[in-house]
Write a protein that holds these residues in place. Structure first.
Motif, PDB file in Angstrom:
ATOM      1  N   HIS A 133       0.880  -1.182  -0.044  1.00 51.43           N
ATOM      2  CA  HIS A 133      -0.102   0.006  -0.005  1.00 51.43           C
ATOM      3  C   HIS A 133       0.854   1.277   0.037  1.00 51.43           C
ATOM      4  O   HIS A 133       0.381   2.279  -0.472  1.00 51.43           O
ATOM      5  CB  HIS A 133      -0.972   0.049   1.288  1.00 51.43           C
ATOM      6  CG  HIS A 133      -1.783   1.169   1.513  1.00 51.43           C
ATOM      7  ND1 HIS A 133      -2.665   1.552   0.670  1.00 51.43           N
ATOM      8  CD2 HIS A 133      -1.839   2.037   2.413  1.00 51.43           C
ATOM      9  CE1 HIS A 133      -3.219   2.555   0.999  1.00 51.43           C
ATOM     10  NE2 HIS A 133      -2.864   3.088   2.301  1.00 51.43           N
ATOM     11  N   HIS A 134       2.140   1.217   0.614  1.00 49.42           N
ATOM     12  CA  HIS A 134       2.882   2.149   0.608  1.00 49.42           C
ATOM     13  C   HIS A 134       3.971   2.475  -0.583  1.00 49.42           C
ATOM     14  O   HIS A 134       4.681   3.442  -0.856  1.00 49.42           O
ATOM     15  CB  HIS A 134       3.935   2.415   1.797  1.00 49.42           C
ATOM     16  CG  HIS A 134       3.132   2.658   3.029  1.00 49.42           C
ATOM     17  ND1 HIS A 134       3.011   4.080   3.608  1.00 49.42           N
ATOM     18  CD2 HIS A 134       2.311   2.011   3.994  1.00 49.42           C
ATOM     19  CE1 HIS A 134       2.408   4.246   4.588  1.00 49.42           C
ATOM     20  NE2 HIS A 134       1.830   2.859   5.058  1.00 49.42           N
ATOM     21  N   ARG A 136       5.455   3.350  -3.955  1.00 48.00           N
ATOM     22  CA  ARG A 136       5.118   4.545  -4.685  1.00 48.00           C
ATOM     23  C   ARG A 136       4.449   4.385  -5.926  1.00 48.00           C
ATOM     24  O   ARG A 136       3.324   5.087  -6.124  1.00 48.00           O
ATOM     25  CB  ARG A 136       6.460   5.313  -4.931  1.00 48.00           C
ATOM     26  CG  ARG A 136       6.514   6.324  -6.203  1.00 48.00           C
ATOM     27  CD  ARG A 136       5.669   7.545  -5.937  1.00 48.00           C
ATOM     28  NE  ARG A 136       5.783   8.371  -6.985  1.00 48.00           N
ATOM     29  CZ  ARG A 136       4.938   8.535  -8.024  1.00 48.00           C
ATOM     30  NH1 ARG A 136       3.887   7.563  -8.005  1.00 48.00           N
ATOM     31  NH2 ARG A 136       5.117   9.392  -8.966  1.00 48.00           N
ATOM     32  N   ARG A 138       2.262   1.800  -6.517  1.00 54.94           N
ATOM     33  CA  ARG A 138       0.981   0.774  -6.456  1.00 54.94           C
ATOM     34  C   ARG A 138      -0.182   1.823  -5.805  1.00 54.94           C
ATOM     35  O   ARG A 138      -1.340   1.280  -5.905  1.00 54.94           O
ATOM     36  CB  ARG A 138       1.286  -0.280  -5.485  1.00 54.94           C
ATOM     37  CG  ARG A 138       2.043  -1.381  -6.062  1.00 54.94           C
ATOM     38  CD  ARG A 138       2.428  -2.661  -4.932  1.00 54.94           C
ATOM     39  NE  ARG A 138       3.008  -3.909  -5.653  1.00 54.94           N
ATOM     40  CZ  ARG A 138       2.385  -4.753  -5.942  1.00 54.94           C
ATOM     41  NH1 ARG A 138       1.000  -4.981  -5.699  1.00 54.94           N
ATOM     42  NH2 ARG A 138       2.907  -5.941  -6.416  1.00 54.94           N
ATOM     43  N   TYR A 139       0.081   2.675  -4.794  1.00 51.98           N
ATOM     44  CA  TYR A 139      -1.023   3.177  -4.198  1.00 51.98           C
ATOM     45  C   TYR A 139      -2.067   3.837  -4.945  1.00 51.98           C
ATOM     46  O   TYR A 139      -1.765   4.345  -5.991  1.00 51.98           O
ATOM     47  CB  TYR A 139      -0.094   4.430  -3.317  1.00 51.98           C
ATOM     48  CG  TYR A 139      -1.362   5.241  -2.594  1.00 51.98           C
ATOM     49  CD1 TYR A 139      -1.586   5.065  -1.085  1.00 51.98           C
ATOM     50  CD2 TYR A 139      -2.170   6.221  -3.138  1.00 51.98           C
ATOM     51  CE1 TYR A 139      -2.601   5.670  -0.387  1.00 51.98           C
ATOM     52  CE2 TYR A 139      -3.045   7.152  -2.482  1.00 51.98           C
ATOM     53  CZ  TYR A 139      -3.377   6.552  -1.248  1.00 51.98           C
ATOM     54  OH  TYR A 139      -4.106   7.389  -0.630  1.00 51.98           O
ATOM     55  N   GLY A 140      -3.216   3.281  -4.669  1.00 52.39           N
ATOM     56  CA  GLY A 140      -4.515   3.860  -5.244  1.00 52.39           C
ATOM     57  C   GLY A 140      -4.651   3.245  -6.691  1.00 52.39           C
ATOM     58  O   GLY A 140      -5.682   3.467  -7.305  1.00 52.39           O
ATOM     59  N   ASP A 144      -3.008  -2.383  -5.443  1.00 55.11           N
ATOM     60  CA  ASP A 144      -2.990  -1.980  -4.081  1.00 55.11           C
ATOM     61  C   ASP A 144      -3.843  -2.814  -3.091  1.00 55.11           C
ATOM     62  O   ASP A 144      -5.149  -2.449  -3.640  1.00 55.11           O
ATOM     63  CB  ASP A 144      -3.356  -0.253  -3.910  1.00 55.11           C
ATOM     64  CG  ASP A 144      -2.960   0.209  -2.561  1.00 55.11           C
ATOM     65  OD1 ASP A 144      -2.907  -0.582  -1.454  1.00 55.11           O
ATOM     66  OD2 ASP A 144      -3.102   1.624  -2.285  1.00 55.11           O
ATOM     67  N   TYR A 147      -6.751  -0.330  -1.073  1.00 56.64           N
ATOM     68  CA  TYR A 147      -7.321   0.610  -1.665  1.00 56.64           C
ATOM     69  C   TYR A 147      -8.604   0.492  -2.598  1.00 56.64           C
ATOM     70  O   TYR A 147      -8.451  -0.562  -3.544  1.00 56.64           O
ATOM     71  CB  TYR A 147      -6.252   1.532  -2.597  1.00 56.64           C
ATOM     72  CG  TYR A 147      -6.709   2.838  -2.784  1.00 56.64           C
ATOM     73  CD1 TYR A 147      -6.458   3.924  -2.127  1.00 56.64           C
ATOM     74  CD2 TYR A 147      -7.739   3.359  -3.981  1.00 56.64           C
ATOM     75  CE1 TYR A 147      -6.723   5.236  -2.263  1.00 56.64           C
ATOM     76  CE2 TYR A 147      -8.132   4.571  -4.084  1.00 56.64           C
ATOM     77  CZ  TYR A 147      -7.732   5.658  -3.091  1.00 56.64           C
ATOM     78  OH  TYR A 147      -8.224   6.873  -3.422  1.00 56.64           O
ATOM     79  N   HIS A 267      -8.556   7.564   4.063  1.00 56.30           N
ATOM     80  CA  HIS A 267      -8.229   8.256   3.054  1.00 56.30           C
ATOM     81  C   HIS A 267      -9.355   8.815   2.287  1.00 56.30           C
ATOM     82  O   HIS A 267     -10.704   8.750   3.031  1.00 56.30           O
ATOM     83  CB  HIS A 267      -7.991   7.104   1.918  1.00 56.30           C
ATOM     84  CG  HIS A 267      -6.446   6.451   2.259  1.00 56.30           C
ATOM     85  ND1 HIS A 267      -5.360   7.094   1.999  1.00 56.30           N
ATOM     86  CD2 HIS A 267      -6.431   5.214   2.592  1.00 56.30           C
ATOM     87  CE1 HIS A 267      -4.216   6.176   2.542  1.00 56.30           C
ATOM     88  NE2 HIS A 267      -4.876   5.248   3.084  1.00 56.30           N
ATOM     89  N   GLN A 281      -0.786  11.337  -3.073  1.00 58.75           N
ATOM     90  CA  GLN A 281      -1.067  10.207  -1.994  1.00 58.75           C
ATOM     91  C   GLN A 281      -1.364  10.951  -0.799  1.00 58.75           C
ATOM     92  O   GLN A 281      -2.070  10.503  -0.033  1.00 58.75           O
ATOM     93  CB  GLN A 281       0.038   9.380  -1.967  1.00 58.75           C
ATOM     94  CG  GLN A 281       0.377   8.599  -3.420  1.00 58.75           C
ATOM     95  CD  GLN A 281       1.362   7.466  -3.433  1.00 58.75           C
ATOM     96  OE1 GLN A 281       1.883   7.236  -2.442  1.00 58.75           O
ATOM     97  NE2 GLN A 281       1.810   7.460  -4.513  1.00 58.75           N
ATOM     98  N   SER A 285      -4.937  11.269   1.525  1.00 61.41           N
ATOM     99  CA  SER A 285      -4.788  10.611   2.841  1.00 61.41           C
ATOM    100  C   SER A 285      -5.317  11.623   4.102  1.00 61.41           C
ATOM    101  O   SER A 285      -5.508  12.837   3.714  1.00 61.41           O
ATOM    102  CB  SER A 285      -3.654  10.141   3.254  1.00 61.41           C
ATOM    103  OG  SER A 285      -3.317   9.118   2.250  1.00 61.41           O
ATOM    104  N   HIS A 310       1.913   8.512   5.630  1.00 65.96           N
ATOM    105  CA  HIS A 310       2.252   8.142   4.354  1.00 65.96           C
ATOM    106  C   HIS A 310       3.594   9.073   3.791  1.00 65.96           C
ATOM    107  O   HIS A 310       4.399   8.493   3.030  1.00 65.96           O
ATOM    108  CB  HIS A 310       1.219   8.471   3.532  1.00 65.96           C
ATOM    109  CG  HIS A 310       0.336   7.131   3.185  1.00 65.96           C
ATOM    110  ND1 HIS A 310       0.279   6.315   2.371  1.00 65.96           N
ATOM    111  CD2 HIS A 310      -0.784   6.774   4.061  1.00 65.96           C
ATOM    112  CE1 HIS A 310      -0.695   5.338   2.438  1.00 65.96           C
ATOM    113  NE2 HIS A 310      -1.061   5.561   3.402  1.00 65.96           N
TER     114      HIS A 310
END
Length: 389
Positions: A133-134, A136, A138-140, A144, A147, A267, A281, A285, A310
Motif C-alpha cells: 500500500h505504501h 510509490r 502501487r498506491y491507489g 494496491d 485501496y 483516505h 497520495q 490521505s 504516508h
C-alpha cells in the motif's frame, strides 16, 4: 446538445481524475518530511511495550468481566472497555509492518502470542501486504491491496463495507478453524486459502504470493496458533456454554467495525487506478490532529496521523505528534500539508457519503447525455406504437 458535448462528459471526468492523481510534488513539504525522518526514526521500546501490554491487560480484564458479571450495565461497561483496549492493542499490527529489524527485540513474538493469535489476526495477515500500500507506484491502483475508489462507488457500498466488518469473527473462525486444517489435508485448497484468505486487505482482486524463507516459518507458526484458538473457541461452547463465545464475538465484532469506520476515513478514496505522485497520495490521505482527543480513541497508535504516516512510514507512532507539530510550524496554515488535516470522523463520513451520492448523480447524468438521438427517437416511436395499438 452537440455530438462533442455528448461525448466529452466521460472524458472530462477521466481528465479530472488524472489531474488529481498528477498533482505536482511539493518539494518543500517532502524535504521537510525527510528531515523529520532523520530526527524521529528511533523506536522507544519502553513506550511500545508499556502501551501494548497495558492495553492488552485492560482489554482482557474487561472481556473477563463481560463474561462473568451478571449486572447488565456492568457487562456493557466491561465490554466497551474491552473493545477499546483490545482495539488499541491490536492496532500495533500496523507498527509491526514498519518496524526495522532488530529495533524491538521480541515484540513481534509477544504481540502474536498475546493479541495476534487470541484475536485470530496474526501479523502475517498484514506483514508483506501493508507495505505494498505504501509502494510509490502501487498506491491507489488496482495492485494496491488496501485501496478501493470508495468515494466513486454506489452509495450502498459504504454500509456494506461496514456490515462485512461486523461479520469478521465468524469469518476468522471459519478461516482458521476450518480452512486451515482442511488446506493441510487438501493441498489444492491450500493455494486458494493462501491467495484469497490470508491478507487483511479491502481490494477483492488482491491475491497473496507464497511466503519464503524466515517469513514462511513465521507464517506457519502464527497460523497454527490462530487455528488452535479458533478450535478452542468452538470447543468452549461444550465446556462453558454459549455466553463466553458470544461475548468474545460481540466485542471482536465491535472492535472490527470501529476499525472499518477508521479505514473508511483514513483516505478520501477518490483515485480510480491512476498512479499518483507522493503529494497526491498525501492529499488523498487524512490527518485528524489535536486539539480534539476523540480521534485518539478511534484512530489509536498514531493512526490519527495517517496522511503524515504516508510521508514518514518509518517514523514510530509515538514520534508522529512531534513530527506533526514541526511540520505545521515549518510550513504554515495555508500549506499543502495543512490541506491533509481534518476535524474528525463525522465530517469525513459525510464527505465520502456526499461523494458517493454525487457519483451516482453524475453517472446518471452522463448516461442520459450519452443516449444517442436515434435511440431516443426509437424509444418514442415504440411508445407511440404501443399507444396506437
Amino acid at each position: 446538445m452537440t455530438m462533442h458535448e455528448t461525448m466529452s462528459a466521460p472524458s472530462v471526468a477521466a481528465a479530472t481524475r488524472t489531474a488529481r492523481a498528477n498533482v505536482p510534488d511539493d518539494a518543500v513539504m517532502l524535504r521537510t518530511a525527510a528531515e523529520m525522518t532523520r530526527d524521529y526514526s528511533t523506536a522507544n521500546p519502553a513506550i511500545y511495550w508499556a502501551d501494548f501490554l497495558g492495553s492488552a491487560v485492560i482489554g482482557y480484564a474487561g472481556l473477563a468481566g463481560a463474561i462473568v458479571l451478571d449486572s447488565v450495565p456492568l457487562v456493557i461497561a466491561c465490554g466497551l472497555v474491552a473493545m477499546l483496549a483490545l482495539y488499541r492493542a491490536s492496532s500495533f499490527i500496523h507498527e509491526l509492518t514498519h518496524i526495522r529489524k532488530g529495533a524491538l527485540p521480541g515484540f513481534r513474538l509477544g504481540w502474536n502470542l498475546i493479541v495476534g493469535a487470541p484475536l485470530m489476526i496474526p501479523s502475517f495477515m498484514y506483514e508483506g501486504v501493508h507495505t505494498q500500500h505504501h509502494a510509490r507506484t502501487r498506491y491507489g491502483t488496482a495492485n494496491d491491496p488496501e485501496y478501493l475508489p470508495l468515494a466513486l462507488m454506489k452509495p450502498w457500498s459504504l454500509p456494506l463495507f461496514v456490515v462485512v466488518a461486523a461479520l469478521a469473527p465468524v469469518g476468522l473462525i471459519l478461516r482458521f478453524g476450518l480452512l486451515t486444517p482442511l488446506s493441510v489435508i487438501f493441498p489444492p485448497l491450500r493455494t486458494i486459502v493462501r491467495e484469497r484468505f490470508s491478507a487483511l486487505s479491502i481490494n477483492p482482486a488482491y491475491t497473496r504470493r507464497a511466503p519464503e524463507g524466515e517469513f514462511r516459518r513465521q507464517w506457519l507458526w502464527q497460523e497454527a496458533g490462530a487455528c488452535l484458538v479458533a478450535l478452542a473457541l468452538v470447543g468452549s461452547v461444550f465446556a462453558f456454554g454459549w455466553r463466553p463465545l458470544l461475548t468474545y464475538m460481540a466485542i471482536h465484532s465491535a472492535m472490527t467495525v470501529v476499525n472499518q469506520l477508521r479505514t473508511l476515513v483514513a483516505h478520501l478514496w477518490e483515485n480510480e487506478g491512476e498512479a499518483m505522485t507522493v503529494t497526491a497520495q498525501y492529499l488523498d490521505s487524512v490527518n485528524v490532529p489535536p486539539p480534539g482527543w476523540w480521534a485518539e480513541v478511534w484512530a489509536p497508535v498514531g493512526l490519527r496521523y495517517h496522511a503524515l504516516h504516508h510521508l514518514l512510514p518509518s517514523v514510530p507512532y509515538h514520534a508522529l505528534p512531534k513530527a506533526h507539530r514541526r511540520m505545521v510550524d515549518a510550513l504554515g496554515p495555508q500549506s499543502t500539508y495543512d490541506r491533509g488535516n481534518y476535524r474528525g470522523m463525522m465530517p469525513l463520513l459525510g464527505k465520502i457519503a456526499r461523494s458517493t451520492m454525487g457519483a451516482r448523480q453524475r453517472y446518471s447524468s452522463v448516461r442520459k447525455r450519452t443516449v444517442s438521438p436515434t435511440s431516443r427517437n426509437r424509444k418514442k416511436g415504440a411508445q407511440a406504437a404501443r399507444k396506437g395499438g
